[in-house]
Design a protein around this motif. Structure first.
Motif, mmCIF file in Angstrom:
data_model
loop_
_atom_site.group_PDB
_atom_site.id
_atom_site.type_symbol
_atom_site.label_atom_id
_atom_site.label_comp_id
_atom_site.label_asym_id
_atom_site.label_seq_id
_atom_site.Cartn_x
_atom_site.Cartn_y
_atom_site.Cartn_z
ATOM 1 N N SER A 228 25.991 25.715 -16.292
ATOM 2 C CA SER A 228 26.425 27.081 -17.546
ATOM 3 C C SER A 228 26.635 28.375 -16.736
ATOM 4 N N PRO A 229 27.774 29.030 -17.108
ATOM 5 C CA PRO A 229 28.030 28.917 -18.699
ATOM 6 C C PRO A 229 29.468 27.847 -18.901
ATOM 7 N N GLY A 232 30.063 23.381 -19.005
ATOM 8 C CA GLY A 232 28.836 23.291 -20.008
ATOM 9 C C GLY A 232 27.921 21.519 -20.430
ATOM 10 N N TYR A 245 22.389 24.273 -22.418
ATOM 11 C CA TYR A 245 23.050 26.112 -21.243
ATOM 12 C C TYR A 245 21.934 25.749 -20.828
#
Length: 314
Positions: A228-229, A232, A245
């Motif tokens: 994250s981010p 993902g 996330y």
């Protein structure tokens, strides 16, 4: 000191900003070729190139670092040192041997641990409680040069890779300036790395993005935090990707939960999120992104997408 800066992403731009605010003189910037980004796949400048252009610095984007034309321009800048931060490619001997003070690298780990391309993500995915940033003299072998300075950084339980990257970028920028100050004054330490302690952080593979619900809950949460981010982590719902996330190991009451199997939704909390059964324990999902939509809290997701206890993900 006259410095050439080599770097590409935002992590590197932190260091370039710090150099520009220091007493050292940045005489030129080298960055990767422009790459397509976004839905339109239009060519976009790297964060380092954007900053360099705003500052009126000359920029080179060679496809071949051993190209004589590139090397001649680099020599013409007469750098005393080359600072390399997340550049994305190994440097050939002709570049490494060019500046009298050498090529100095900022690496986002406590070397010799986590050498390689993804030290931040791998550290979190492996559940590390501590990492750091290192400056070192570059050699031909990947991240194996003598250490100059290191700074340790703790990793809180819910910190994501993106948040850790911001912290390490800020610290790395300060450490780079200190390192160049020490080198210029002839006081920089030179500490050989212990090869027996070396570990590696290879690039992330696309197949690693998928959540394996057979893993224990803590491992799944670390996996989500580490990706994250970007890129993902994801699971599948109804055959479509649902990105995750933020998540947390469930530490609430378990007696009233259905036993379930890995990947099964075992509880829905309209004001908090939803629980998914892991190989061991439960994972509380806190932040997601449905296909084609923005990132949202799990609470928002539950309002717009019906999710039933007993449903399977993945």
């Amino acid at each position: 000191m006259k410095v050439v800066f080599m770097g590409t992403p935002e992590f590197a731009a932190f260091c370039l900003r710090a150099l520009l605010e220091s007493r050292h003189q940045v005489v030129g910037v080298v960055t990767q070729l422009d790459r397509p980004r976004g839905r339109g796949k239009k060519l976009a400048f790297s964060p380092v190139k954007e900053l360099a252009i705003k500052q009126g610095l000359p920029v080179l984007q060679p496809s071949n670092l051993a190209d004589p034309t590139f090397l001649n321009i680099l020599k013409g800048w007469e750098p005393q040192a080359i600072a390399v931060v997340a550049f994305g490619r190994l440097l050939p001997p002709a570049v490494l041997s060019l500046p009298p003070y050498g090529c100095i690298n900022v690496h986002a780990s406590l070397l010799p641990r986590y050498r390689g391309a993804a030290p931040i993500q791998r550290a979190i995915m492996n559940g590390e409680k501590e990492t750091g940033v290192t400056t070192m003299y570059m050699v031909e072998k990947l991240d194996a040069g003598d250490i100059i300075l290191q700074e340790k950084v703790s990793i809180p339980p819910e910190m994501t890779a993106g948040e850790l990257e911001q912290e390490l970028a800020a610290r790395g920028a300060r450490l780079l300036v200190r390192t160049l100050d020490l080198i210029e004054s002839g006081q920089a330490p030179r500490i050989p790395q212990n090869e027996e302690l070396a570990t590696y952080a290879p690039p992330l593979r696309p197949e690693e993005e998928r959540i394996n619900w057979e893993e224990e809950a803590a491992k799944i949460v670390d996996h989500v935090r580490g990706l994250s981010p970007l890129p993902g982590a994801y699971t599948l719902r109804g055959g479509e990707r649902l990105k995750v996330y933020r998540a947390r190991v469930w530490e609430g009451e378990k007696e009233d939960l259905p036993k379930g199997r890995p990947g099964q939704v075992t509880a829905v909390f309209p004001r908090e999120g939803f629980l998914v059964r892991a190989g061991e324990g439960e994972v509380l999902i806190l932040e997601v992104q449905p296909p084609g939509k923005r990132i949202m809290s799990a609470v928002e997701y539950l309002r717009g997408y019906r999710l039933q206890v007993g449903e399977y993900l993945g």
